[in-house]
Design a protein around this motif. Structure first.
Motif, PDB file in Angstrom:
ATOM      1  N   UNK A 217       0.838  -1.196   0.000  1.00 39.90           N
ATOM      2  CA  UNK A 217       0.000   0.000   0.000  1.00 39.90           C
ATOM      3  C   UNK A 217       0.873   1.245   0.000  1.00 39.90           C
ATOM      4  N   UNK A 218       0.584   2.143  -0.915  1.00 40.22           N
ATOM      5  CA  UNK A 218       1.319   3.409  -1.004  1.00 40.22           C
ATOM      6  C   UNK A 218       0.505   4.495  -0.310  1.00 40.22           C
ATOM      7  N   UNK A 219       1.083   5.084   0.726  1.00 44.20           N
ATOM      8  CA  UNK A 219       0.394   6.107   1.522  1.00 44.20           C
ATOM      9  C   UNK A 219       0.811   7.487   1.032  1.00 44.20           C
ATOM     10  N   UNK A 220      -0.183   8.324   0.737  1.00 42.43           N
ATOM     11  CA  UNK A 220       0.126   9.643   0.192  1.00 42.43           C
ATOM     12  C   UNK A 220      -0.739  10.704   0.875  1.00 42.43           C
ATOM     13  N   UNK A 221      -0.131  11.831   1.162  1.00 39.80           N
ATOM     14  CA  UNK A 221      -0.826  12.973   1.770  1.00 39.80           C
ATOM     15  C   UNK A 221      -1.638  13.666   0.678  1.00 39.80           C
ATOM     16  N   UNK A 222      -2.970  13.601   0.774  1.00 38.03           N
ATOM     17  CA  UNK A 222      -3.822  14.163  -0.279  1.00 38.03           C
ATOM     18  C   UNK A 222      -3.710  15.678  -0.376  1.00 38.03           C
ATOM     19  N   UNK A 223      -3.201  16.326   0.679  1.00 41.25           N
ATOM     20  CA  UNK A 223      -3.074  17.779   0.651  1.00 41.25           C
ATOM     21  C   UNK A 223      -1.940  18.251  -0.252  1.00 41.25           C
ATOM     22  N   UNK A 224      -1.070  17.321  -0.690  1.00 44.05           N
ATOM     23  CA  UNK A 224       0.022  17.717  -1.585  1.00 44.05           C
ATOM     24  C   UNK A 224      -0.433  17.754  -3.047  1.00 44.05           C
ATOM     25  N   UNK A 225      -1.674  17.406  -3.311  1.00 41.95           N
ATOM     26  CA  UNK A 225      -2.258  17.568  -4.642  1.00 41.95           C
ATOM     27  C   UNK A 225      -1.531  16.832  -5.744  1.00 41.95           C
ATOM     28  N   UNK A 226      -1.221  17.557  -6.805  1.00 40.74           N
ATOM     29  CA  UNK A 226      -0.623  16.944  -7.990  1.00 40.74           C
ATOM     30  C   UNK A 226       0.756  16.351  -7.721  1.00 40.74           C
ATOM     31  N   UNK A 227       1.487  16.920  -6.767  1.00 39.00           N
ATOM     32  CA  UNK A 227       2.788  16.363  -6.389  1.00 39.00           C
ATOM     33  C   UNK A 227       2.630  14.935  -5.879  1.00 39.00           C
ATOM     34  N   UNK A 228       1.519  14.690  -5.191  1.00 33.83           N
ATOM     35  CA  UNK A 228       1.249  13.349  -4.662  1.00 33.83           C
ATOM     36  C   UNK A 228       1.116  12.343  -5.796  1.00 33.83           C
ATOM     37  N   UNK A 229       0.470  12.764  -6.869  1.00 36.30           N
ATOM     38  CA  UNK A 229       0.265  11.888  -8.024  1.00 36.30           C
ATOM     39  C   UNK A 229       1.596  11.560  -8.693  1.00 36.30           C
ATOM     40  N   UNK A 230       2.452  12.552  -8.837  1.00 37.95           N
ATOM     41  CA  UNK A 230       3.764  12.335  -9.461  1.00 37.95           C
ATOM     42  C   UNK A 230       4.617  11.393  -8.621  1.00 37.95           C
ATOM     43  N   UNK A 231       4.560  11.578  -7.293  1.00 34.50           N
ATOM     44  CA  UNK A 231       5.305  10.697  -6.383  1.00 34.50           C
ATOM     45  C   UNK A 231       4.800   9.266  -6.492  1.00 34.50           C
ATOM     46  N   UNK A 232       3.483   9.120  -6.552  1.00 34.08           N
ATOM     47  CA  UNK A 232       2.873   7.785  -6.654  1.00 34.08           C
ATOM     48  C   UNK A 232       3.363   7.064  -7.900  1.00 34.08           C
ATOM     49  N   UNK A 233       3.493   7.794  -8.998  1.00 35.80           N
ATOM     50  CA  UNK A 233       3.944   7.177 -10.253  1.00 35.80           C
ATOM     51  C   UNK A 233       5.365   6.638 -10.114  1.00 35.80           C
ATOM     52  N   UNK A 234       6.242   7.428  -9.480  1.00 37.16           N
ATOM     53  CA  UNK A 234       7.633   6.993  -9.322  1.00 37.16           C
ATOM     54  C   UNK A 234       7.735   5.770  -8.408  1.00 37.16           C
ATOM     55  N   UNK A 235       6.960   5.760  -7.337  1.00 37.22           N
ATOM     56  CA  UNK A 235       6.949   4.601  -6.443  1.00 37.22           C
ATOM     57  C   UNK A 235       6.401   3.368  -7.157  1.00 37.22           C
ATOM     58  N   UNK A 236       5.324   3.566  -7.917  1.00 40.29           N
ATOM     59  CA  UNK A 236       4.692   2.435  -8.597  1.00 40.29           C
ATOM     60  C   UNK A 236       5.608   1.828  -9.648  1.00 40.29           C
ATOM     61  N   UNK A 237       6.376   2.682 -10.340  1.00 39.15           N
ATOM     62  CA  UNK A 237       7.319   2.181 -11.352  1.00 39.15           C
ATOM     63  C   UNK A 237       8.339   1.243 -10.722  1.00 39.15           C
ATOM     64  N   UNK A 238       8.655   1.500  -9.457  1.00 36.14           N
ATOM     65  CA  UNK A 238       9.676   0.698  -8.783  1.00 36.14           C
ATOM     66  C   UNK A 238       9.087  -0.470  -7.982  1.00 36.14           C
ATOM     67  N   UNK A 239       7.959  -0.224  -7.304  1.00 33.84           N
ATOM     68  CA  UNK A 239       7.407  -1.227  -6.393  1.00 33.84           C
ATOM     69  C   UNK A 239       6.232  -2.022  -6.962  1.00 33.84           C
ATOM     70  N   UNK A 240       5.549  -1.440  -7.971  1.00 31.45           N
ATOM     71  CA  UNK A 240       4.331  -2.052  -8.507  1.00 31.45           C
ATOM     72  C   UNK A 240       3.368  -2.352  -7.351  1.00 31.45           C
ATOM     73  N   UNK A 241       3.000  -1.287  -6.612  1.00 34.66           N
ATOM     74  CA  UNK A 241       2.142  -1.483  -5.443  1.00 34.66           C
ATOM     75  C   UNK A 241       0.725  -1.886  -5.843  1.00 34.66           C
ATOM     76  N   UNK A 242      -0.052  -2.331  -4.838  1.00 35.91           N
ATOM     77  CA  UNK A 242      -1.394  -2.865  -5.094  1.00 35.91           C
ATOM     78  C   UNK A 242      -2.510  -1.863  -4.878  1.00 35.91           C
ATOM     79  N   UNK A 243      -2.257  -0.845  -4.074  1.00 36.91           N
ATOM     80  CA  UNK A 243      -3.311   0.120  -3.793  1.00 36.91           C
ATOM     81  C   UNK A 243      -2.774   1.385  -3.168  1.00 36.91           C
ATOM     82  N   UNK A 244      -3.625   2.405  -3.169  1.00 36.48           N
ATOM     83  CA  UNK A 244      -3.259   3.730  -2.657  1.00 36.48           C
ATOM     84  C   UNK A 244      -4.067   4.035  -1.401  1.00 36.48           C
TER      85      UNK A 244
END
Length: 443
Positions: A217-244
């Motif tokens: 599970x990738x935990x992201x602070x929703x208050x960071x807005x679009x930055x959160x989405x970009x971070x999620x992409x980089x993590x997913x490329x490396x970890x292939x996580x299952x959910x947010x």
């Protein structure tokens, strides 16, 4: 949550009010405002553009029934597209395996440790699981202490290895301990960083390869807005996580992360954090969230929260007391305490259709019941059970003991009497309906 987005979307739908039918022109004007509302909410530009194009095609491709106004149709189409944008359907956490191993990832400050505690509490109380929390943040001693405190609060064991700087070793030993102790879920809280770096990615990848988690599970602070989405992409490329997991969704968030993240990483949002309390964690239902974004409330979630706190036996007992006009301040206090367990009061009120808008600028504090509880606690047991005993001198004593004044005590007693009278009428009405139904013609 989503108050600003809701307000702007409502404004865009008003452009169709009074229109007899949907046309290229009025749809274009409406969707221009919808796109602007999404962009203001920090939704990715490409996603906002694609979203409004999908809505345009559906709106122009539909025959509007005479009974349906164009503005109502547009709300329905936007609602369905919002739900689809956020994943379409609810996807639960994967708890296969014995023990089920859940790896928690994210940046520092995103709320990973708090979420780990919340998840453990949810799995323990709602699914009857026996979780083990694992402290694998070897760089931040405060994170280990925080996890220990959380574990103690919810009655869940926490595995730590003092002095060890090897998260892989800690995680593997924790799983071994879980098997010995009978823990059927292992929740691994990993280290975060202030920014993505190669060392951090290598470390968490090593933990993943070693423990082979059933769920990441990738935990992201929703208050960071679009930055959160970009971070999620980089993590997913490396970890292939299952959910947010979106945390701090109760804060001053514009909603861009919730609306964009599913499209960018193609992974479902599974949980949302809606407050600081350990029970302020909800499963993510895209359709229900679309309802709330459009100001339609979320009655299903409200009923589910109520069912978690109110048991059937207690409800039957209360029904009998209401029918006999025996509802007491003790019962009233129990109801208040159960309502408080359901979560943030303003958030709960927002689940009732129309209430979110009505309460937009109204502040409802979590301790809104504080004075009422203080007054009731200052009564004797006899006074709580029999309010007719509350004469002038007793009311004065209660006001002094609760730190309130006589006017507040009088107001509460009057409101309680009126509430009890109304509840008796409602209760008798239910009984009357039941009796009338039973008295119907027998076949």
């Amino acid at each position: 949550m989503f108050e600003n987005l809701n307000e702007k979307l409502e404004r865009s739908f008003k452009l169709l009010k009074g229109q007899g039918k949907i046309t290229e022109i009025n749809v274009a004007e409406t969707l221009k405002e919808v796109r602007r509302a999404l962009l203001d909410a920090d939704v990715n530009f490409k996603i906002a553009k694609s979203f409004t194009e999908n809505v345009r095609k559906k709106a122009l491709g539909m025959d509007v029934l005479n009974a349906v106004k164009p503005s109502q149709l547009m709300v329905k189409i936007v609602h369905d597209e919002l739900a689809e944008l956020m994943g379409g359907k609810f996807i639960d956490i994967n708890l296969k395996g014995n023990p089920s191993v859940i790896l928690i990832a994210g940046l520092q400050g995103s709320g990973k440790t708090t979420f780990s505690g919340k998840l453990a509490k949810m799995l323990k109380s709602k699914k009857g699981r026996h979780p083990l929390l694992v402290a694998c943040d070897v760089y931040r001693p405060a994170a280990i202490e925080q996890l220990k405190v959380l574990g103690e609060q919810i009655g869940v064991p926490v595995f730590t290895e003092d002095g060890s700087k090897n998260p892989v070793k800690i995680a593997l030993e924790a799983i071994r301990q879980a098997k010995l102790q009978g823990n059927d879920v292992v929740i691994i809280d990993t280290a975060g960083r202030l920014a993505i770096d190669q060392e951090m990615m290598n470390e968490i990848s090593a933990v993943k390869d070693a423990v082979k988690p059933h769920e990441i599970l990738f935990v992201v602070d929703s208050m960071t807005g679009q930055d959160a989405v970009n971070t999620a992409k980089e993590f997913n490329d490396r970890l292939d996580f299952d959910g947010v997991v979106l945390t701090k969704l109760d804060g001053d968030t514009r909603g861009g992360a919730a609306l964009s993240i599913r499209s960018v990483v193609d992974k479902p949002i599974k949980f949302v954090g809606t407050g600081e309390k350990l029970d302020a964690l909800d499963n993510f239902h895209p359709e229900r969230m679309a309802d709330r974004i459009l100001g339609m409330g979320d009655i299903v979630s409200l009923v589910e929260k109520a069912q978690e706190q109110f048991d059937e036996e207690e409800s039957r007992r209360l029904q009998q007391k209401l029918a006999k006009n025996q509802f007491s301040f003790t019962d009233f206090l129990k109801q208040i305490q159960q309502i408080k367990k359901m979560g943030n009061l303003k958030d709960l009120a927002g689940m009732i259709p129309g209430m979110g808008k009505a309460l937009k600028d109204v502040e409802i504090e979590d301790d809104a019941f504080k004075h009422i509880e203080a007054i009731i606690y200052s009564m004797t047991v006899a006074e709580r059970e029999d309010p007719s005993l509350l004469n002038g001198s007793r009311r004065k004593r209660i006001a002094d003991g609760s730190g309130t004044n006589i006017q507040e005590v009088n107001r509460l007693i009057k409101q309680f009497a009126e509430t009890r009278k109304m509840m008796k009428i409602v209760s008798q009405g239910k009984n009357l309906n039941r009796m009338m139904g039973n008295a119907g013609p027998k076949r």
